[in-house]
Write an enzyme that holds these catalytic residues in place. Structure first.
Site, PDB file in Angstrom:
ATOM      1  N   ASP A   1       3.300   1.393  -3.941  1.00 20.01           N
ATOM      2  CA  ASP A   1       2.039   1.001  -3.298  1.00 20.01           C
ATOM      3  C   ASP A   1       2.207   1.198  -1.792  1.00 20.01           C
ATOM      4  O   ASP A   1       3.180   1.785  -1.330  1.00 20.01           O
ATOM      5  CB  ASP A   1       1.688  -0.451  -3.654  1.00 20.01           C
ATOM      6  CG  ASP A   1       2.641  -1.470  -3.032  1.00 20.01           C
ATOM      7  OD1 ASP A   1       3.671  -1.052  -2.439  1.00 20.01           O
ATOM      8  OD2 ASP A   1       2.356  -2.677  -3.131  1.00 20.01           O
TER       9      ASP A   1
ATOM     10  N   LYS B   1       0.525   4.335 -10.041  1.00 21.77           N
ATOM     11  CA  LYS B   1       1.145   3.103  -9.546  1.00 21.77           C
ATOM     12  C   LYS B   1       0.977   1.966 -10.553  1.00 21.77           C
ATOM     13  O   LYS B   1       1.931   1.278 -10.910  1.00 21.77           O
ATOM     14  CB  LYS B   1       0.523   2.705  -8.206  1.00 21.77           C
ATOM     15  CG  LYS B   1       1.193   1.493  -7.563  1.00 21.77           C
ATOM     16  CD  LYS B   1       0.251   0.680  -6.717  1.00 21.77           C
ATOM     17  CE  LYS B   1      -0.500  -0.319  -7.566  1.00 21.77           C
ATOM     18  NZ  LYS B   1      -1.322  -1.250  -6.817  1.00 21.77           N
TER      19      LYS B   1
END
Length: 211
Positions: free
Chosen positions: A139, A121
């Site tokens: 996320d 991420k």
């Protein structure tokens, strides 16, 4: 409603209503953003923005942070979540930036993930925000919102969600789409009780239409 149609309508709504969407983390260069994103894991951007000015001033370059210790860094970041781990990650990250990347934050997602504290991420955030690469960082907000709206079909992992979104969102919009979904999840499609009455995506949202 077919998935292609849902994507088209959702993207059009965002383009029209949220033409500007960007990270809420404060930073002036790739090194500072990398620090901020590492600190933001399971922590609010608001909290991170409160502590980074003093941190950036004390450690303006990777060389300075690499010469420090986790114990010293901890004192600057102790109000964020998991400060002990993050202090170690930051020092390790700075050391590797110097030893492996000549002090320059890499643009390649695989190279970024070699840095301590940098998962997929975080790597996607840096690649898309700093280097304008067509990357989709997933996320908790992106994961939740994508499933709720129906952009994904009950994805079980962030990677599944990432692959589905990348498949359906035009490459040139991936970077801003990441921010569209995050901000929507942060302020409208919140975890406990989404604010459907304030949401412009109702006509195409699977969650709303099934209520």
């Amino acid at each position: 409603m077919r998935k292609e149609e849902r994507y088209k309508e959702v993207i059009n709504w965002f383009k029209e209503n949220v033409p500007v969407a960007e990270t809420e983390l404060h930073y002036d260069n790739p090194y500072e953003l990398l620090i901020a994103v590492i600190l933001s894991a399971q922590c609010t951007d608001k909290r991170v923005n409160m502590i980074t000015p003093a941190l950036f001033e004390a450690f303006p370059k990777p060389e300075v942070m690499a010469a420090s210790t986790p114990e010293v860094i901890y004192e600057y970041i102790k109000s964020v979540s998991y400060p002990n781990n993050k202090a170690k990650h930051l020092v390790g990250m700075a050391k590797m930036l110097i030893s492996d990347f000549k002090g320059i934050v890499p643009s390649d997602i695989d190279e970024l993930q070699k840095l301590p504290g940098v998962g997929r991420k975080t790597a996607n955030v840096i690649a898309s925000v700093v280097y304008d690469k067509p990357a989709m960082a997933v996320d908790t907000h992106v994961f939740r919102v994508s499933n709720r709206i129906g952009l994904t079909d009950n994805s079980k992992t962030p990677l599944e969600t990432e692959r589905e979104l990348v498949k359906h969102i035009p490459k040139n919009l991936l970077s801003i789409a990441h921010h569209w979904l995050i901000l929507h999840g942060r302020y409208i499609c919140i975890a406990r009780k989404p604010k459907c009455e304030q949401c412009g995506l109702k006509p195409w949202c699977k969650y709303f239409l099934q209520q």
